[in-house]
Design an enzyme around this catalytic site. Structure first.
Site, PDB file in Angstrom:
ATOM      1  N   LYS A  48       0.837  -1.199   0.000  1.00  0.00           N
ATOM      2  CA  LYS A  48       0.000   0.000   0.000  1.00  0.00           C
ATOM      3  C   LYS A  48       0.874   1.252   0.000  1.00  0.00           C
ATOM      4  CE  LYS A  48      -0.307   0.407   5.034  1.00  0.00           C
ATOM      5  NZ  LYS A  48      -1.183   0.708   6.175  1.00  0.00           N
ATOM      6  N   ARG A 149     -10.464   1.067  14.876  1.00  0.00           N
ATOM      7  CA  ARG A 149     -10.347   1.736  13.585  1.00  0.00           C
ATOM      8  C   ARG A 149     -11.278   0.996  12.625  1.00  0.00           C
ATOM      9  NH1 ARG A 149      -4.269   2.260  11.370  1.00  0.00           N
ATOM     10  NH2 ARG A 149      -4.790   0.166  10.650  1.00  0.00           N
ATOM     11  N   TYR A 283      13.529  31.126   6.000  1.00  0.00           N
ATOM     12  CA  TYR A 283      12.388  31.912   6.464  1.00  0.00           C
ATOM     13  C   TYR A 283      12.394  32.112   7.984  1.00  0.00           C
ATOM     14  CZ  TYR A 283      10.296  31.206   1.842  1.00  0.00           C
ATOM     15  OH  TYR A 283      10.042  31.203   0.491  1.00  0.00           O
ATOM     16  N   MET A 331       9.792  24.905   0.775  1.00  0.00           N
ATOM     17  CA  MET A 331       9.050  24.009  -0.110  1.00  0.00           C
ATOM     18  C   MET A 331       9.964  23.184  -1.009  1.00  0.00           C
ATOM     19  SD  MET A 331       6.012  24.916  -2.837  1.00  0.00           S
ATOM     20  CE  MET A 331       4.925  25.525  -1.540  1.00  0.00           C
TER      21      MET A 331
END
Length: 393
Positions: A48, A149, A283, A331
């Site tokens: 998965k 779950r 930043y 980013m």
């Protein structure tokens, strides 16, 4: 084109800014080690989430070559993509367990995908698809034994089992599996472990009394595969361990279990520059240089899967030295303080790998970011090309 570094390990492909190398020979070796440890049960290779970021199709093919007769997927789309890529039912059964209303039930039936059922709504939709296609379903009933779950709660289990047994008697499906999932198998001694073992045994006993005789009973995820032999039943479902990382890092390292990390992540230095003391970096200036130094720019960021939580803490290796992220991860890039060392632009930067060259591991990144190695490897995004080495398929 690739070159080799001084250790013989393939280096970055020429011209790429960054690359994840996936060692398929290590994947096969990990599966062999897990099979030897379990000594009997069948093995489901969990692929998965694009095989935990390693590439679902490539890893599925290698797992089959290594003897895995089952593949595990979360979404129907993951399962169907493997079938569309040519993995046939006679090569591997594929189980899909995360369904929502209106899912591609009919297509899954046509492609011989095993379907997990956790509630009556899903059984109803599946049976409608069976009637529409005329194809009997292969069903795994999932019991919620305490994870809270997915899975059927104990008070609903009798009705779900009885309804599935009736549909089986009518020739609409065959219950080929009964299964569940642990909440805390990675915490040895956790009281939920024995509670879930007991609850699963009770769920199995009720199913058997109702005429269900499954091909496989399965409960063991990666930590249970390594630590809980009483949970192995007929099938184990290794995920993280298959990719060579320890699901129980406080108990044992990958090497302790005969495992080797499969993925390595590297990039090239995009810029090297000298800056004075007191220079803010990235930043918000959450890092300010303590003295005159050299900064290195690494062209990977949170859009590529580098955690923003690695700001001021994520480790890398350049040459023989270890350095840490300086300032915020942006980013597309982050900076490291090279402490006055000077490297050539284009120099290889190792973010993580098996550790053979002294480089950080995915577990090192997980600890630095306060998360799990699962997250570190699965979040490496599609902008980062994968290079596969050591494959037989």
């Amino acid at each position: 084109m690739t070159t080799a570094n001084t250790t013989g390990t393939p280096a970055l492909t020429e011209g790429v800014r960054a690359e994840a190398t996936v060692d398929l020979a290590a994947l096969r070796d990990n599966l062999a080690a897990l099979r030897a440890r379990t000594n009997g049960p069948e093995l489901m290779a969990v692929v998965k989430a694009d095989a935990y970021g390693h590439g679902a199709l490539q890893c599925a093919r290698e797992a089959i070559a290594a003897g895995a007769g089952w593949l595990g997927t979360a979404t129907p789309q993951e399962a169907l993509a493997l079938r569309a890529a040519g993995i046939r039912p006679d090569q591997a059964r594929i189980l899909c367990w995360l369904w929502t209303p209106g899912g591609p039930w009919e297509q899954a039936l046509r492609e011989s995908v095993d379907i997990s059922i956790s509630g009556q709504w899903a059984l109803d939709e599946l049976l409608a698809a069976v009637r529409a296609t005329g194809i009997p379903a292969r069903v795994h009933l999932k019991a919620d034994t305490g994870l809270g779950r997915n899975g059927c709660q104990p008070h609903d289990w009798p009705d779900l089992v009885d309804n599935a047994a009736k549909a089986q008697a009518d020739g609409l499906l065959r219950v080929v599996g009964v299964w569940s999932h642990f909440a805390a198998a990675d915490e040895p001694g956790h009281p939920s472990i024995q509670s879930q073992l007991d609850s699963f045994a009770q769920a199995l006993a009720f199913a058997e009394r109702s005429g269900i005789d499954p091909e496989v009973r399965h409960l063991a995820n990666s930590p249970a595969t390594l630590l809980l032999p009483q949970s192995h039943y007929d099938l184990v479902r290794p995920g993280l361990a298959m990719y060579g990382l320890s699901p129980v890092p406080d108990v044992g390292t990958p090497a302790d279990y005969g495992l080797r990390p499969v993925m390595s992540l590297a990039a090239r230095l995009a810029l090297v520059k000298h800056v004075p003391a007191g220079h803010g970096v990235s930043y918000g200036h959450h890092y300010v240089t303590p003295g005159p130094t050299t900064l290195g720019l690494i062209p990977l960021g949170y859009a590529d899967g580098i955690p923003r939580h690695a700001s001021n803490t994520g480790p890398v290796q350049i040459g023989s030295g270890r350095y840490r992220v300086a300032g915020r991860v942006a980013m597309d890039q982050f900076v490291v303080d090279l402490g006055g060392e000077t490297f050539e632009v284009g120099e290889e930067v190792l973010l993580f790998g098996p550790g053979d060259r002294g480089e950080p591991t995915a577990e090192d990144w997980a600890r630095a970011c306060g998360t799990l190695s699962y997250e570190i490897i699965t979040r490496i995004g599609g902008r980062v090309p994968r290079r596969y080495v050591g494959g037989v398929q």
